[in-house]
Write a protein that holds these residues in place. Structure first.
Motif, PDB file in Angstrom:
ATOM      1  N   ALA A  15       0.834  -1.211   0.000  1.00 54.91           N
ATOM      2  CA  ALA A  15       0.000   0.000   0.000  1.00 54.91           C
ATOM      3  C   ALA A  15       0.868   1.260   0.000  1.00 54.91           C
ATOM      4  O   ALA A  15       0.577   2.241  -0.691  1.00 54.91           O
ATOM      5  CB  ALA A  15      -0.945  -0.008   1.204  1.00 54.91           C
ATOM      6  N   ALA A  16       1.957   1.220   0.783  1.00 53.22           N
ATOM      7  CA  ALA A  16       2.866   2.378   0.838  1.00 53.22           C
ATOM      8  C   ALA A  16       3.524   2.596  -0.523  1.00 53.22           C
ATOM      9  O   ALA A  16       3.650   3.735  -0.985  1.00 53.22           O
ATOM     10  CB  ALA A  16       3.917   2.173   1.929  1.00 53.22           C
ATOM     11  N   CYS A  17       3.942   1.507  -1.166  1.00 52.98           N
ATOM     12  CA  CYS A  17       4.577   1.621  -2.491  1.00 52.98           C
ATOM     13  C   CYS A  17       3.591   2.203  -3.502  1.00 52.98           C
ATOM     14  O   CYS A  17       3.965   3.033  -4.339  1.00 52.98           O
ATOM     15  CB  CYS A  17       5.079   0.263  -2.968  1.00 52.98           C
ATOM     16  N   GLN A  18       2.349   1.785  -3.417  1.00 56.83           N
ATOM     17  CA  GLN A  18       1.331   2.301  -4.345  1.00 56.83           C
ATOM     18  C   GLN A  18       1.113   3.798  -4.132  1.00 56.83           C
ATOM     19  O   GLN A  18       1.027   4.576  -5.078  1.00 56.83           O
ATOM     20  CB  GLN A  18       0.021   1.530  -4.167  1.00 56.83           C
ATOM     21  N   ARG A  19       1.030   4.204  -2.866  1.00 58.90           N
ATOM     22  CA  ARG A  19       0.825   5.624  -2.554  1.00 58.90           C
ATOM     23  C   ARG A  19       2.015   6.463  -3.022  1.00 58.90           C
ATOM     24  O   ARG A  19       1.846   7.489  -3.696  1.00 58.90           O
ATOM     25  CB  ARG A  19       0.610   5.792  -1.042  1.00 58.90           C
ATOM     26  N   LEU A  20       3.227   6.020  -2.689  1.00 59.18           N
ATOM     27  CA  LEU A  20       4.419   6.777  -3.078  1.00 59.18           C
ATOM     28  C   LEU A  20       4.594   6.792  -4.592  1.00 59.18           C
ATOM     29  O   LEU A  20       4.962   7.808  -5.173  1.00 59.18           O
ATOM     30  CB  LEU A  20       5.665   6.173  -2.403  1.00 59.18           C
ATOM     31  N   GLY A  21       4.306   5.654  -5.225  1.00 59.36           N
ATOM     32  CA  GLY A  21       4.414   5.575  -6.678  1.00 59.36           C
ATOM     33  C   GLY A  21       3.463   6.548  -7.355  1.00 59.36           C
ATOM     34  O   GLY A  21       3.816   7.212  -8.338  1.00 59.36           O
ATOM     35  N   ALA A  22       2.262   6.664  -6.816  1.00 62.26           N
ATOM     36  CA  ALA A  22       1.279   7.599  -7.379  1.00 62.26           C
ATOM     37  C   ALA A  22       1.732   9.049  -7.175  1.00 62.26           C
ATOM     38  O   ALA A  22       1.605   9.886  -8.079  1.00 62.26           O
ATOM     39  CB  ALA A  22      -0.090   7.368  -6.732  1.00 62.26           C
ATOM     40  N   ASP A  23       2.277   9.340  -5.981  1.00 64.57           N
ATOM     41  CA  ASP A  23       2.765  10.705  -5.699  1.00 64.57           C
ATOM     42  C   ASP A  23       3.895  11.086  -6.657  1.00 64.57           C
ATOM     43  O   ASP A  23       3.910  12.191  -7.213  1.00 64.57           O
ATOM     44  CB  ASP A  23       3.285  10.804  -4.257  1.00 64.57           C
ATOM     45  N   ILE A  24       4.844  10.168  -6.825  1.00 63.55           N
ATOM     46  CA  ILE A  24       5.996  10.456  -7.690  1.00 63.55           C
ATOM     47  C   ILE A  24       5.551  10.549  -9.149  1.00 63.55           C
ATOM     48  O   ILE A  24       6.006  11.425  -9.892  1.00 63.55           O
ATOM     49  CB  ILE A  24       7.104   9.388  -7.487  1.00 63.55           C
ATOM     50  N   THR A  25       4.652   9.689  -9.556  1.00 67.30           N
ATOM     51  CA  THR A  25       4.130   9.738 -10.930  1.00 67.30           C
ATOM     52  C   THR A  25       3.509  11.101 -11.218  1.00 67.30           C
ATOM     53  O   THR A  25       3.746  11.709 -12.263  1.00 67.30           O
ATOM     54  CB  THR A  25       3.074   8.627 -11.138  1.00 67.30           C
ATOM     55  N   ARG A  26       2.742  11.595 -10.249  1.00 69.07           N
ATOM     56  CA  ARG A  26       2.097  12.902 -10.401  1.00 69.07           C
ATOM     57  C   ARG A  26       3.140  14.029 -10.423  1.00 69.07           C
ATOM     58  O   ARG A  26       3.115  14.898 -11.294  1.00 69.07           O
ATOM     59  CB  ARG A  26       1.112  13.111  -9.235  1.00 69.07           C
ATOM     60  N   ASP A  27       4.086  14.011  -9.491  1.00 67.25           N
ATOM     61  CA  ASP A  27       5.062  15.102  -9.367  1.00 67.25           C
ATOM     62  C   ASP A  27       6.060  15.154 -10.521  1.00 67.25           C
ATOM     63  O   ASP A  27       6.622  16.209 -10.806  1.00 67.25           O
ATOM     64  CB  ASP A  27       5.836  14.983  -8.050  1.00 67.25           C
ATOM     65  N   TYR A  28       6.309  14.024 -11.144  1.00 69.30           N
ATOM     66  CA  TYR A  28       7.318  13.984 -12.210  1.00 69.30           C
ATOM     67  C   TYR A  28       6.709  13.819 -13.600  1.00 69.30           C
ATOM     68  O   TYR A  28       7.393  13.406 -14.543  1.00 69.30           O
ATOM     69  CB  TYR A  28       8.351  12.889 -11.922  1.00 69.30           C
ATOM     70  N   ALA A  29       5.465  14.197 -13.732  1.00 70.40           N
ATOM     71  CA  ALA A  29       4.796  14.113 -15.044  1.00 70.40           C
ATOM     72  C   ALA A  29       5.592  14.907 -16.080  1.00 70.40           C
ATOM     73  O   ALA A  29       5.935  16.070 -15.853  1.00 70.40           O
ATOM     74  CB  ALA A  29       3.378  14.654 -14.940  1.00 70.40           C
ATOM     75  N   GLY A  30       5.917  14.280 -17.197  1.00 70.12           N
ATOM     76  CA  GLY A  30       6.628  14.961 -18.273  1.00 70.12           C
ATOM     77  C   GLY A  30       8.130  15.065 -18.071  1.00 70.12           C
ATOM     78  O   GLY A  30       8.856  15.533 -18.946  1.00 70.12           O
ATOM     79  N   LYS A  31       8.631  14.625 -16.902  1.00 67.28           N
ATOM     80  CA  LYS A  31      10.084  14.648 -16.653  1.00 67.28           C
ATOM     81  C   LYS A  31      10.622  13.236 -16.836  1.00 67.28           C
ATOM     82  O   LYS A  31       9.861  12.280 -16.937  1.00 67.28           O
ATOM     83  CB  LYS A  31      10.346  15.144 -15.225  1.00 67.28           C
ATOM     84  N   LYS A  32      11.933  13.137 -16.868  1.00 71.33           N
ATOM     85  CA  LYS A  32      12.531  11.806 -17.005  1.00 71.33           C
ATOM     86  C   LYS A  32      13.544  11.611 -15.889  1.00 71.33           C
ATOM     87  O   LYS A  32      14.764  11.676 -16.126  1.00 71.33           O
ATOM     88  CB  LYS A  32      13.184  11.660 -18.378  1.00 71.33           C
ATOM     89  N   PRO A  33      13.042  11.409 -14.665  1.00 66.73           N
ATOM     90  CA  PRO A  33      13.969  11.329 -13.533  1.00 66.73           C
ATOM     91  C   PRO A  33      14.826  10.062 -13.551  1.00 66.73           C
ATOM     92  O   PRO A  33      14.453   9.051 -14.141  1.00 66.73           O
ATOM     93  CB  PRO A  33      13.039  11.332 -12.315  1.00 66.73           C
ATOM     94  N   LEU A  34      15.967  10.178 -12.869  1.00 64.49           N
ATOM     95  CA  LEU A  34      16.839   9.028 -12.634  1.00 64.49           C
ATOM     96  C   LEU A  34      16.662   8.619 -11.170  1.00 64.49           C
ATOM     97  O   LEU A  34      16.772   9.448 -10.264  1.00 64.49           O
ATOM     98  CB  LEU A  34      18.302   9.416 -12.877  1.00 64.49           C
ATOM     99  N   PHE A  35      16.386   7.347 -10.933  1.00 64.25           N
ATOM    100  CA  PHE A  35      16.253   6.825  -9.577  1.00 64.25           C
ATOM    101  C   PHE A  35      17.564   6.177  -9.171  1.00 64.25           C
ATOM    102  O   PHE A  35      18.047   5.274  -9.856  1.00 64.25           O
ATOM    103  CB  PHE A  35      15.115   5.803  -9.509  1.00 64.25           C
ATOM    104  N   ILE A  36      18.126   6.664  -8.064  1.00 60.71           N
ATOM    105  CA  ILE A  36      19.371   6.076  -7.564  1.00 60.71           C
ATOM    106  C   ILE A  36      19.078   5.318  -6.275  1.00 60.71           C
ATOM    107  O   ILE A  36      18.765   5.912  -5.237  1.00 60.71           O
ATOM    108  CB  ILE A  36      20.448   7.148  -7.301  1.00 60.71           C
ATOM    109  N   GLY A  37      19.158   4.012  -6.334  1.00 59.95           N
ATOM    110  CA  GLY A  37      18.927   3.176  -5.155  1.00 59.95           C
ATOM    111  C   GLY A  37      20.205   3.039  -4.351  1.00 59.95           C
ATOM    112  O   GLY A  37      21.290   2.892  -4.909  1.00 59.95           O
TER     113      GLY A  37
END
Ligand code: PRP
Ligand code: MN
Ligand code: MG
Length: 179
Positions: A17-39
């Motif tokens: 559930a947390a991953c779904q919520r965070l994924g939705a937040d990031i999807t919304r905030d980075y619309a149209g951008k091409k971010p790099l995720f550094i784990g």
């Protein structure tokens, strides 16, 4: 449940559930951008894969390996860069992904190191945040759960390199690390 675990703090369902919520937040905030995720290895491995599969866009992924605990239950304060990213981040929107933010030393170190390379933006997503553990200032932009000041293992978090593959986040019984 594993015998060394006192109690489960976050179940597989809670984490999903947390991953779904965070994924939705990031999807919304980075619309149209091409971010790099550094784990940040190694603790992030499970969260990285689960979070990124909740994004509604194609993600660019890299990993950095830093270590601070050197086997114990408390951070030594000494950060070692074990393996660097191989992506050029100048001008990029970057999101650091962590399993847990505790003393803040790892994140402070990473912010310093990565800022020097002039990313366009630098944000942080952590599954767990332990505010009471903070020794240096550090803040995440996306947080799954605020956690109590206890020693946690599972879902990537280790004690002397074990317990990472428990599918939940749990509190380790103190007698396990007391002797
Ligand atoms: C742990 C955890 C975070 C960091 C947080 O990593 O995965 O990366 O410590 O602690 P801090 O805020 O006090 O710096 P660790 O150094 O144990 O390496 P690991 O991920 O390989 O277990
Ligand atoms: Mn880590
Ligand atoms: Mg560790």
């Amino acid at each position: 449940m594993n015998n060394d675990i006192e109690r489960v703090l976050y179940s597989q369902d809670d984490i999903k559930a947390a991953c779904q919520r965070l994924g939705a937040d990031i999807t919304r905030d980075y619309a149209g951008k091409k971010p790099l995720f550094i784990g940040v290895l190694k603790g992030v491995i499970f969260f990285m894969t689960d979070l990124l599969r909740e994004l509604d866009f194609l993600a660019d992924i890299d990993f950095i390996d830093v270590s601070s605990y050197h086997g114990g239950t408390a951070s030594t304060g000494e950060i070692t860069l074990v393996h660097d990213i191989d992506t050029d981040i100048s001008g990029r929107d970057v999101i650091i992904v962590e399993d847990i933010l505790d003393t803040g030393r790892t994140l402070a170190y990473l912010r310093d190191r990565l800022s020097e390379r002039k990313p366009k933006s630098l944000k942080v997503c952590t599954l767990l945040d332990k505010p009471e553990g903070r020794v240096v200032e550090a803040k995440a932009d996306y947080v799954g759960f605020n956690v109590p000041n206890e020693f946690l293992v599972g879902y990537g978090l280790d004690y002397v390199e074990y317990y990472r593959n428990l599918p939940y986040v749990g509190v380790l019984k103190p007698e396990v690390y007391a002797n």
